[in-house]
Scaffold this motif. Structure first.
Motif, PDB file in Angstrom:
ATOM      1  N   LEU A  71       0.832  -1.209   0.000  1.00  0.00           N
ATOM      2  CA  LEU A  71       0.000   0.000   0.000  1.00  0.00           C
ATOM      3  C   LEU A  71       0.864   1.256   0.000  1.00  0.00           C
ATOM      4  O   LEU A  71       0.468   2.307  -0.466  1.00  0.00           O
ATOM      5  N   GLU A  72       2.073   1.123   0.547  1.00  0.00           N
ATOM      6  CA  GLU A  72       2.969   2.274   0.714  1.00  0.00           C
ATOM      7  C   GLU A  72       4.010   2.345  -0.406  1.00  0.00           C
ATOM      8  O   GLU A  72       4.866   1.444  -0.507  1.00  0.00           O
ATOM      9  N   PRO A  73       4.004   3.412  -1.207  1.00  0.00           N
ATOM     10  CA  PRO A  73       5.015   3.549  -2.265  1.00  0.00           C
ATOM     11  C   PRO A  73       6.441   3.481  -1.727  1.00  0.00           C
ATOM     12  O   PRO A  73       7.331   2.941  -2.378  1.00  0.00           O
ATOM     13  N   ASN A  74       6.658   3.990  -0.498  1.00  0.00           N
ATOM     14  CA  ASN A  74       8.011   3.955   0.078  1.00  0.00           C
ATOM     15  C   ASN A  74       8.514   2.524   0.250  1.00  0.00           C
ATOM     16  O   ASN A  74       9.708   2.262   0.136  1.00  0.00           O
ATOM     17  N   CYS A  75       7.588   1.616   0.542  1.00  0.00           N
ATOM     18  CA  CYS A  75       7.988   0.210   0.708  1.00  0.00           C
ATOM     19  C   CYS A  75       8.501  -0.339  -0.620  1.00  0.00           C
ATOM     20  O   CYS A  75       9.462  -1.116  -0.654  1.00  0.00           O
ATOM     21  N   LEU A  76       7.867   0.070  -1.705  1.00  0.00           N
ATOM     22  CA  LEU A  76       8.297  -0.431  -3.018  1.00  0.00           C
ATOM     23  C   LEU A  76       9.690   0.096  -3.345  1.00  0.00           C
ATOM     24  O   LEU A  76      10.541  -0.626  -3.865  1.00  0.00           O
ATOM     25  N   ARG A  92      14.012  -8.155 -13.143  1.00  0.00           N
ATOM     26  CA  ARG A  92      13.275  -9.335 -12.659  1.00  0.00           C
ATOM     27  C   ARG A  92      12.153  -8.943 -11.696  1.00  0.00           C
ATOM     28  O   ARG A  92      11.420  -9.794 -11.203  1.00  0.00           O
ATOM     29  N   ILE A  93      12.031  -7.629 -11.428  1.00  0.00           N
ATOM     30  CA  ILE A  93      11.070  -7.200 -10.401  1.00  0.00           C
ATOM     31  C   ILE A  93      10.079  -6.185 -10.961  1.00  0.00           C
ATOM     32  O   ILE A  93      10.479  -5.199 -11.591  1.00  0.00           O
ATOM     33  N   GLN A  94       8.809  -6.442 -10.729  1.00  0.00           N
ATOM     34  CA  GLN A  94       7.785  -5.455 -11.067  1.00  0.00           C
ATOM     35  C   GLN A  94       7.139  -5.034  -9.746  1.00  0.00           C
ATOM     36  O   GLN A  94       6.814  -5.900  -8.914  1.00  0.00           O
ATOM     37  N   THR A  95       6.971  -3.731  -9.557  1.00  0.00           N
ATOM     38  CA  THR A  95       6.364  -3.269  -8.307  1.00  0.00           C
ATOM     39  C   THR A  95       5.061  -2.525  -8.612  1.00  0.00           C
ATOM     40  O   THR A  95       4.885  -1.984  -9.705  1.00  0.00           O
ATOM     41  N   GLY A  96       4.184  -2.507  -7.640  1.00  0.00           N
ATOM     42  CA  GLY A  96       2.936  -1.766  -7.809  1.00  0.00           C
ATOM     43  C   GLY A  96       2.231  -1.598  -6.477  1.00  0.00           C
ATOM     44  O   GLY A  96       2.489  -2.340  -5.524  1.00  0.00           O
ATOM     45  N   ILE A  97       1.360  -0.585  -6.448  1.00  0.00           N
ATOM     46  CA  ILE A  97       0.570  -0.350  -5.238  1.00  0.00           C
ATOM     47  C   ILE A  97      -0.631  -1.291  -5.258  1.00  0.00           C
ATOM     48  O   ILE A  97      -1.305  -1.396  -6.291  1.00  0.00           O
ATOM     49  N   SER A 101      -6.748  -5.779   0.669  1.00  0.00           N
ATOM     50  CA  SER A 101      -8.179  -6.112   0.591  1.00  0.00           C
ATOM     51  C   SER A 101      -8.558  -6.585  -0.811  1.00  0.00           C
ATOM     52  O   SER A 101      -9.544  -7.295  -0.987  1.00  0.00           O
ATOM     53  N   HIS A 102      -7.791  -6.128  -1.812  1.00  0.00           N
ATOM     54  CA  HIS A 102      -8.022  -6.539  -3.214  1.00  0.00           C
ATOM     55  C   HIS A 102      -6.661  -6.827  -3.836  1.00  0.00           C
ATOM     56  O   HIS A 102      -6.182  -6.070  -4.687  1.00  0.00           O
ATOM     57  N   PRO A 103      -6.004  -7.906  -3.415  1.00  0.00           N
ATOM     58  CA  PRO A 103      -4.590  -8.089  -3.766  1.00  0.00           C
ATOM     59  C   PRO A 103      -4.282  -8.238  -5.249  1.00  0.00           C
ATOM     60  O   PRO A 103      -3.151  -8.029  -5.661  1.00  0.00           O
ATOM     61  N   SER A 104      -5.298  -8.571  -6.060  1.00  0.00           N
ATOM     62  CA  SER A 104      -4.989  -8.738  -7.488  1.00  0.00           C
ATOM     63  C   SER A 104      -5.104  -7.447  -8.283  1.00  0.00           C
ATOM     64  O   SER A 104      -4.753  -7.419  -9.457  1.00  0.00           O
ATOM     65  N   GLN A 105      -5.584  -6.372  -7.641  1.00  0.00           N
ATOM     66  CA  GLN A 105      -5.722  -5.102  -8.362  1.00  0.00           C
ATOM     67  C   GLN A 105      -4.544  -4.190  -8.045  1.00  0.00           C
ATOM     68  O   GLN A 105      -4.384  -3.741  -6.917  1.00  0.00           O
ATOM     69  N   ILE A 106      -3.748  -3.912  -9.066  1.00  0.00           N
ATOM     70  CA  ILE A 106      -2.483  -3.209  -8.846  1.00  0.00           C
ATOM     71  C   ILE A 106      -2.452  -1.904  -9.628  1.00  0.00           C
ATOM     72  O   ILE A 106      -2.929  -1.835 -10.766  1.00  0.00           O
ATOM     73  N   THR A 107      -1.882  -0.875  -9.021  1.00  0.00           N
ATOM     74  CA  THR A 107      -1.612   0.362  -9.751  1.00  0.00           C
ATOM     75  C   THR A 107      -0.111   0.455  -9.963  1.00  0.00           C
ATOM     76  O   THR A 107       0.672   0.444  -9.004  1.00  0.00           O
ATOM     77  N   LEU A 108       0.288   0.518 -11.219  1.00  0.00           N
ATOM     78  CA  LEU A 108       1.720   0.560 -11.548  1.00  0.00           C
ATOM     79  C   LEU A 108       2.266   1.980 -11.373  1.00  0.00           C
ATOM     80  O   LEU A 108       1.508   2.947 -11.204  1.00  0.00           O
ATOM     81  N   ALA A 109       3.593   2.111 -11.463  1.00  0.00           N
ATOM     82  CA  ALA A 109       4.247   3.400 -11.223  1.00  0.00           C
ATOM     83  C   ALA A 109       3.753   4.491 -12.175  1.00  0.00           C
ATOM     84  O   ALA A 109       3.683   5.671 -11.799  1.00  0.00           O
ATOM     85  N   ASP A 110       3.374   4.132 -13.408  1.00  0.00           N
ATOM     86  CA  ASP A 110       2.893   5.140 -14.363  1.00  0.00           C
ATOM     87  C   ASP A 110       1.402   5.450 -14.177  1.00  0.00           C
ATOM     88  O   ASP A 110       0.800   6.157 -14.974  1.00  0.00           O
TER      89      ASP A 110
END
Ligand SMILES: C[S@@+](CC[C@H](N)C(=O)[O-])C[C@H]1O[C@@H](n2cnc3c(N)ncnc32)[C@H](O)[C@@H]1O
Length: 224
Positions: A71-76, A92-97, A101-110
């Motif tokens: 949930l926290e961008p700083n963690c990413l 090898r790593i993709q990150t997203g918020i 509660s809805h773990p499959s819904q991700i917001t990417l950096a863009d």
């Protein structure tokens, strides 16, 4: 809320878990877990924090790729800088918020949205995060649906000892019981194993326990 303030200051959190040996003890525990997988695996670390679980397995399986969410961008950001410290390839790593509660819904950096595909992960890492969901059971079911047949979910959950309960309360972490969680994994067709931390896993032993679930396989991809 204190919990969210702590995770926003990820640098402090990272410093704390490294200097107290917490990261090292989790790493030791994970390295003793037999996770025999074949081929290039896809790993999800949901609520990754400083990335310690996902990065452990990325180091261990050189062909693996990791999706790390929090949930926290700083963690990413901290997860990516810890990947650099471990000499892991950024590609090898993709990150997203994502909210647990809805773990499959991700917001990417863009800012674009991405939905994780069902049955697409061979290994899912969770560490003291599903208790932050608005509904732990719904989140766990959604996470299990993301497991490939034969895939393994490792949940380093808060334990039910006095110290585990103390820290859960302190950081507003509220969860279903471990026995309910085990039952839920079984109801969803998983084989489940509860593994306690030992003295050699201090200090993580004070607060964590491992619930390891494996989805039924149609072709065996992994075994616990
Ligand atoms: C106790 S830390 C655990 C981090 C890591 N998984 C580990 O095992 O060390 C909890 C993590 O959950 C994240 N978190 C808190 N609420 C969340 C939510 N609603 N959705 C996703 N992540 C959340 C925090 O930002 C923090 O990174």
């Amino acid at each position: 809320m204190l919990s969210l303030r702590l995770y926003k200051s990820t640098g402090i959190y990272d410093f704390f878990i490294k200097s107290l040996g917490y990261e090292r003890s989790i790493d030791r525990f994970l390295s003793e877990l037999a996770v025999d997988v074949e081929g290039p695996l896809r790993i999800l670390d949901s609520g990754c924090g400083t990335g310690l679980m996902g990065l452990h397995f990325l180091s261990r399986f050189p062909e693996a790729k990791l999706v790390a969410t929090d949930l926290e961008p700083n963690c990413l950001r901290t997860t990516l800088s810890n990947a650099r410290l471990r000499n892991l390839d950024r590609n090898r790593i993709q990150t997203g918020i994502a909210d647990i509660s809805h773990p499959s819904q991700i917001t990417l950096a863009d800012g674009s949205a991405m939905e994780l595909q069902k049955s697409s992960f061979h290994l899912i890492c969770l560490g003291a995060v599903v208790g932050y969901s608005s509904c732990t059971e719904t989140s766990l079911r959604e996470l299990i649906s993301l497991l490939a047949p034969g895939g393994v979910l490792i949940n380093l959950e808060m334990n039910e000892s006095p110290s585990g309960r103390f820290f859960s309360k302190r950081y507003h972490y509220s969860n279903i019981t471990l026995s309910r969680m085990e039952q839920l994994f079984q109801d969803e067709g998983c084989k489940v194993l509860l593994r306690r931390f030992q003295i050699r896993h201090l200090p993580a032993k004070l607060t964590r326990v491992a619930l390891i679930a494996q989805r039924a396989a149609d072709g065996v991809h992994s075994s616990i």
